[in-house]
Design a protein around this motif. Structure first.
Motif, short mmCIF file in Angstrom:
data_model
loop_
_atom_site.label_atom_id
_atom_site.label_comp_id
_atom_site.label_asym_id
_atom_site.label_seq_id
_atom_site.Cartn_x
_atom_site.Cartn_y
_atom_site.Cartn_z
N ILE A 64 20.34 -14.96 42.01
CA ILE A 64 19.32 -16.00 42.15
C ILE A 64 18.53 -16.14 40.85
CG2 ILE A 64 17.17 -16.62 43.33
CD1 ILE A 64 18.34 -15.25 45.83
N GLN A 65 18.19 -14.99 40.24
CA GLN A 65 17.46 -15.01 38.98
C GLN A 65 18.28 -15.70 37.88
OE1 GLN A 65 14.95 -14.74 37.15
NE2 GLN A 65 15.86 -14.34 35.16
N ALA A 66 19.57 -15.40 37.79
CA ALA A 66 20.42 -16.01 36.76
C ALA A 66 20.53 -17.51 36.95
CB ALA A 66 21.80 -15.36 36.78
N ILE A 67 20.70 -17.95 38.20
CA ILE A 67 20.79 -19.39 38.49
C ILE A 67 19.49 -20.09 38.13
CG2 ILE A 67 20.98 -21.09 40.35
CD1 ILE A 67 22.87 -19.05 41.76
N SER A 68 18.37 -19.49 38.50
CA SER A 68 17.08 -20.11 38.22
C SER A 68 16.81 -20.17 36.72
CB SER A 68 15.95 -19.35 38.93
OG SER A 68 15.80 -18.04 38.43
N GLN A 69 17.19 -19.10 36.00
CA GLN A 69 16.95 -19.07 34.55
C GLN A 69 17.74 -20.16 33.84
OE1 GLN A 69 16.82 -15.14 32.76
NE2 GLN A 69 17.79 -15.90 30.90
N ALA A 70 19.01 -20.32 34.23
CA ALA A 70 19.83 -21.38 33.63
C ALA A 70 19.29 -22.76 33.99
CB ALA A 70 21.28 -21.25 34.09
N GLY A 71 18.87 -22.93 35.25
CA GLY A 71 18.33 -24.22 35.67
C GLY A 71 17.07 -24.58 34.92
N LEU A 72 16.18 -23.61 34.73
CA LEU A 72 14.94 -23.86 34.00
C LEU A 72 15.21 -24.17 32.53
CD1 LEU A 72 12.71 -21.06 35.56
CD2 LEU A 72 12.37 -23.53 35.79
N ALA A 73 16.31 -23.64 32.00
CA ALA A 73 16.64 -23.87 30.58
C ALA A 73 17.25 -25.24 30.35
CB ALA A 73 17.59 -22.79 30.10
N SER A 83 7.67 -9.63 34.64
CA SER A 83 7.69 -9.40 33.19
C SER A 83 8.95 -8.68 32.74
CB SER A 83 6.45 -8.61 32.77
OG SER A 83 6.47 -7.31 33.33
N LEU A 84 9.49 -7.78 33.58
CA LEU A 84 10.67 -7.01 33.20
C LEU A 84 11.97 -7.70 33.58
CD1 LEU A 84 9.50 -3.44 34.27
CD2 LEU A 84 9.61 -4.36 31.96
N PHE A 85 11.97 -8.38 34.71
CA PHE A 85 13.21 -8.88 35.30
C PHE A 85 13.37 -10.39 35.14
CE2 PHE A 85 15.01 -10.54 39.42
CZ PHE A 85 16.33 -10.22 39.17
N ALA A 86 12.28 -11.13 35.15
CA ALA A 86 12.38 -12.59 35.19
C ALA A 86 11.58 -13.25 34.08
CB ALA A 86 11.89 -13.09 36.56
N GLY A 87 11.48 -12.59 32.94
CA GLY A 87 10.71 -13.14 31.84
C GLY A 87 11.52 -13.80 30.75
N GLU A 88 12.85 -13.70 30.84
CA GLU A 88 13.69 -14.25 29.78
C GLU A 88 13.92 -15.75 29.97
OE1 GLU A 88 17.26 -12.04 29.28
OE2 GLU A 88 16.23 -10.12 29.12
N LYS A 89 14.30 -16.42 28.88
CA LYS A 89 14.58 -17.85 28.91
C LYS A 89 15.98 -18.09 28.38
CE LYS A 89 9.74 -19.18 28.31
NZ LYS A 89 8.76 -19.96 27.50
N GLY A 90 16.50 -19.29 28.63
CA GLY A 90 17.85 -19.63 28.19
C GLY A 90 18.88 -19.18 29.21
N TYR A 91 20.14 -19.34 28.84
CA TYR A 91 21.22 -18.97 29.76
C TYR A 91 21.25 -17.46 29.95
CZ TYR A 91 25.71 -19.17 32.10
OH TYR A 91 26.71 -19.06 33.03
#
Length: 204
Positions: free
Chosen positions: A12-21, A56-64
């Motif tokens: 879910i985190q990976a999908i959301s991160q790509a979608g936000l990017a 901050s540790l798990f869901a703070g990155e941006k981009g794919y």
């Protein structure tokens, strides 16, 4: 050990991160942010860690979203393997850590050995790339590839570093307690068998 809730949270985190990017639609962006919040809530609920720390540790990155890369140096002296005792858990591991931006795998391996053991090495061969999810590591919130790089000792003096307590060379039949998050017994025993296989793999 793979936990289904952890795998779902990571996906879910990976999908959301790509979608936000990559999404341009304001409503889709809102939905992807909701998905990211959900992944944080799941991890916080099952681990007991506060949501802000998880974020901050798990869901703070941006981009794919891509797997993290853990580079481990494999250094033999005769038939004994170099291990360092980690301060964080008191157990033993191959010198290594996360790959650094701007450094090749061989540069990371040499740097980690020097920082954690005081020894100077020359990386010579890639022994293998493993996906942690197929091995007996403790669960963690990241998808990780592990690179094992065979190195030859060229100098320096064995001494502990900022993150290590002790440095030692161990034979296959007298291994100390291993830091399971960093290397498993099965992996270490495999390294004793793999080091003699001749192959050419670039590390640059």
């Amino acid at each position: 050990m793979q936990l289904k809730w952890l795998e779902w949270a990571k996906q879910i985190q990976a999908i959301s991160q790509a979608g936000l990017a990559y999404s341009k639609d304001m409503y889709d962006l809102e939905r992807f942010e909701m998905l990211r919040d959900l992944s944080v809530e799941i991890l916080s609920e099952y681990t007991g860690v506060e949501q802000e720390q998880v974020r901050s540790l798990f869901a703070g990155e941006k981009g794919y979203a891509t797997p993290k890369v853990d580079v481990r140096a494999v250094v033999f002296r005769d038939e004994r393997l170099l291990l360092v005792r980690e301060k964080v858990d008191g157990d033993w591991a191959l010198p290594g850590g996360w790959a650094d931006i701007g450094l090749s795998p061989k540069e990371v391996a040499a740097k980690e050995v020097l920082e954690e053991s005081g020894l100077i090495v020359e990386p010579v061969r890639l022994l293998g790339v493993l996906d942690k999810k197929f091995h007996d590591h403790p669960p963690e919130p990241w998808h990780v590839y592990k690179m094992f790089v065979l190195c030859e000792e060229t100098g320096g003096e064995a001494q502990a570093g900022m993150e290590t307590m002790e440095v030692g060379f161990f034979p296959k039949d007298r291994l100390p307690p291993l830091s399971q998050g960093r290397n498993t017994l099965k992996q270490v025993l495999w390294l004793f068998e793999t080091k003699g296989i001749s192959q050419e793999v670039r590390l640059d």
